[in-house]
Scaffold this motif. Sequence first.
Motif, PDB file in Angstrom:
ATOM      1  N   GLU A  53       3.666 -12.890  16.859  1.00  0.00           N
ATOM      2  CA  GLU A  53       3.526 -12.897  14.645  1.00  0.00           C
ATOM      3  C   GLU A  53       4.545 -11.190  15.589  1.00  0.00           C
ATOM      4  OE1 GLU A  53      -0.229 -10.315  14.029  1.00  0.00           O
ATOM      5  OE2 GLU A  53       0.006 -11.190  12.225  1.00  0.00           O
ATOM      6  N   GLY A  59      -0.485 -12.831   9.872  1.00  0.00           N
ATOM      7  CA  GLY A  59      -1.142 -14.062   9.791  1.00  0.00           C
ATOM      8  C   GLY A  59      -0.942 -15.276  10.334  1.00  0.00           C
ATOM      9  N   VAL A  65       0.851 -17.149  13.354  1.00  0.00           N
ATOM     10  CA  VAL A  65       0.543 -16.438  14.479  1.00  0.00           C
ATOM     11  C   VAL A  65       1.023 -17.524  15.213  1.00  0.00           C
ATOM     12  CG1 VAL A  65      -0.723 -16.167  16.429  1.00  0.00           C
ATOM     13  CG2 VAL A  65      -0.832 -15.153  14.434  1.00  0.00           C
ATOM     14  N   SER A  66       2.027 -17.899  16.344  1.00  0.00           N
ATOM     15  CA  SER A  66       3.003 -19.137  17.122  1.00  0.00           C
ATOM     16  C   SER A  66       2.447 -18.772  18.367  1.00  0.00           C
ATOM     17  CB  SER A  66       4.152 -19.232  16.834  1.00  0.00           C
ATOM     18  OG  SER A  66       4.430 -17.968  17.359  1.00  0.00           O
ATOM     19  N   PRO A  84       1.987 -22.608  13.049  1.00  0.00           N
ATOM     20  CA  PRO A  84       0.985 -23.290  12.852  1.00  0.00           C
ATOM     21  C   PRO A  84       1.063 -24.446  11.410  1.00  0.00           C
ATOM     22  CG  PRO A  84       1.208 -20.736  12.308  1.00  0.00           C
ATOM     23  CD  PRO A  84       2.220 -21.293  13.346  1.00  0.00           C
TER      24      PRO A  84
END
Lengths: 159, 159
Positions: free
Chosen positions: B94, B100, B102-103, B126
Amino acid sequence: MTNPTTITIPEGLPFIEIVREFDAPVEAVFRAHTDPELVKNWLGPRGYEMEIDRWDVRPGGSYRYVHRDGDDEYWFNGVVHSASIESGIVQTFEFEGFPGVVSLESQKLEDLGNGRTRVIGHSVYPTLEARDGMAESGMEQGVNDGYERLDELLAKVSV
Amino acid sequence: MTNPTTITIPEGLPFIEIVREFDAPVEAVFRAHTDPELVKNWLGPRGYEMEIDRWDVRPGGSYRYVHRDGDDEYWFNGVVHSASIESGIVQTFEFEGFPGVVSLESQKLEDLGNGRTRVIGHSVYPTLEARDGMAESGMEQGVNDGYERLDELLAKVSV
């Protein structure tokens, strides 16, 4: 009362989207996802027994649990990136029957007012094949059963 | 000696793939990714200073660090799902500038024999938009710089 569950498997994108409303306040829905004593009463298909090996759902925590169906065991584990009403729950997810295939699950909680909550799940898989495998695993039944059981839990106890 | 870095941004899929070979044994490459004293000497673009707030790269651990470019600060954090030569390193990622989003990053280490190693990176975002944002962020320069610095580190020290 039971609300419908909308599961979307988008063509060509390695996602699974699950949207569900609950007739319960956001604090109760959040607690039902993070308190292991509550989680084990609703997560997963009916007729399965859930046993928790580890359930530390906070940022930097991790979890591991088993669903038992007679002699069959299905173990799952992951680590937790976020866990709050504001940020939702963001965690990795690995079915130990396919070790090394790790997905990322996000669950956002929307306060709809009047004591109602919408849960928006967005899971991201490392390949389209992994997503298809999950979509074809019978997970739809597990999700529907689990959310109906969660309705029953939320109606019964003051969580 | 420096090897080429292959970065692939597949059309329509929310992935970034990075493949790079190193003239160093797999144990050394793994240690350079997990030992914070080594990591801070190579990760990220040239000219940036890296400071580690937290670096606990083991299953269930977490990390947080900053890249500083003069007065500019770029903070990153995540949690670690896997960290071994056999399973590779699988962790969330992140950028705190976009909280917010997030991979999930996976780095597999292949032992090529003769003291050589291939690192295969596979990041999953995402959304397609989040992937495109990362691809257009200048990350290519950061990856190329970082891996050249890692070559230099691996040649210099007996890691």
